[in-house]
Design an enzyme around this catalytic site. Structure first.
Site, short mmCIF file in Angstrom:
data_model
loop_
_atom_site.label_atom_id
_atom_site.label_comp_id
_atom_site.label_asym_id
_atom_site.label_seq_id
_atom_site.Cartn_x
_atom_site.Cartn_y
_atom_site.Cartn_z
N HIS A 250 0.83 -1.21 0.00
CA HIS A 250 0.00 0.00 0.00
C HIS A 250 0.86 1.26 0.00
O HIS A 250 0.38 2.34 0.34
CB HIS A 250 -0.91 0.01 1.22
CG HIS A 250 -1.72 -1.22 1.40
ND1 HIS A 250 -2.57 -1.70 0.42
CD2 HIS A 250 -1.79 -2.11 2.42
CE1 HIS A 250 -3.15 -2.81 0.85
NE2 HIS A 250 -2.69 -3.09 2.05
N HIS B 79 -7.02 -4.32 -0.87
CA HIS B 79 -6.42 -5.63 -1.17
C HIS B 79 -7.05 -6.24 -2.41
O HIS B 79 -6.83 -7.42 -2.71
CB HIS B 79 -6.60 -6.58 0.01
CG HIS B 79 -6.12 -6.04 1.31
ND1 HIS B 79 -6.96 -5.43 2.21
CD2 HIS B 79 -4.89 -6.01 1.86
CE1 HIS B 79 -6.26 -5.04 3.26
NE2 HIS B 79 -5.01 -5.38 3.07
#
Length: 330
Positions: free
Chosen positions: A56, A218
């Site tokens: 991320h 995700h």
């Protein structure tokens, strides 16, 4: 799969070594998987610790530094760090004023940070925890009970970090972090799936002429799939979802966030549409932040985050910050 890696199982340590080389102001422990401000602990200052699965970036390690986090705990890709990591980082930044854990609402992160807090308390470190759950797209996803934690994590880390830097006590910093989370809402859109190094292929199937509305960071499924839309249409759908759930109030901070594989030019096109729609709906805009900040590896797509911000929060937003990924005013 074509990626700038050496081996799939070495992505995280290799990236941490690169972070250490590029940012000597950070103390990066590749083996322990912690990233800490080199000037930590600061006596009398509340320490801020966050973390989660990697993939991320720049969240979270890219936000370690003056005015934001004191430490970050990177896990494996899309996998929570372990309690020992979190406890070690917390003890490293404890200057006697306590530590705030900022946790995205994913089951593994919440559980492991809770266990880490117990380890810290046993070691004499006072801990508060704030869980970020800003994603309005879905409830009770594959990874969560309740709403997912996404783009508002940046707002929480920046605003609580600025307050902690000013010397505010732990309970006040935690209360502000909770207030920021409660004042923030996000919505994400995927144009393509991401590819994890371990899998070597897209994490889900998304036909070339379709997009996924309401995805998680995700690559979790969202609300629905539709035929590809224009930037104006994506902005409209995203803002409809966010504004329907956003608490009423004054001006907003706006994050136009890329998911890792979207050109900045396209994010500015989206920003223009967001600006047009918000002004037409009478929503006052205080500040914009545009770019890749809370990503999902190489996913093409975007997320929008709005946070209601009064004068006090705007002062914290404008306060100096010096981290690898966010810096101004110093």
């Amino acid at each position: 799969m074509k990626k700038l890696i050496n081996a799939p199982d070495q992505v995280v340590p290799d990236a941490l070594r690169g972070l250490a080389a590029a940012h000597p102001e950070l103390a990066v422990d590749v083996e322990a998987r912690t990233v800490v401000r080199r000037d930590a602990p600061r006596i009398g200052k509340v320490g801020l610790v966050s973390g989660g699965g990697t993939g991320h970036e720049p969240l979270h390690a890219g936000f370690v530094g003056f005015g934001m986090l004191d430490a970050a705990c990177p896990g494996e890709i899309f996998t929570s760090p372990v309690p020992d990591q979190m406890a070690s980082a917390s003890q490293a930044v404890d200057g006697g004023a306590g530590v705030l854990h900022i946790v995205k609402n994913y089951t593994g992160d919440v559980l492991n940070f809770r266990l880490a807090a117990e380890l810290c308390e046993d070691a004499g470190v006072e801990v508060r925890q704030v869980v970020v759950d800003d994603d309005v797209a879905v409830t009770d996803s594959l990874y969560t009970a309740g709403r997912r934690g996404t783009g508002a994590t940046l707002f929480v880390e920046k605003l609580a970090g600025a307050l902690a830097e000013s010397g505010a006590p732990l309970d006040q910093v935690a209360a502000t972090a909770r207030r920021v989370n409660e004042s923030s809402r996000s919505f994400g859109v995927a144009l393509t799936a991401c590819t994890t190094p371990a899998k070597g292929s897209p994490t889900f199937d998304l036909p070339a002429d379709q997009l996924e509305l309401g995805i998680g960071i995700h690559g979790e499924p969202g609300r629905e799939r539709r035929t590809m839309m224009t930037a104006a249409e994506i902005a409209e759908v995203s803002l409809d979802a966010v504004l329907a759930d956003l608490p009423p109030g004054g001006p907003v901070l706006v994050l136009v966030n890329g998911m890792g594989g979207t050109p900045l030019q396209e994010l500015y096109i989206l920003c223009a549409e967001v600006d047009r729609i918000l002004r037409a709906r009478g929503v006052p805009i205080a500040r914009y932040l545009v770019g890749d900040y809370v990503t999902s590896l190489d996913m093409a797509g975007c997320s929008l985050t709005l946070c209601r911000a009064d004068d006090a929060l705007l002062r914290l937003w404008d306060a100096p910050v010096q981290t690898p990924a966010l810096r101004w005013g110093r």
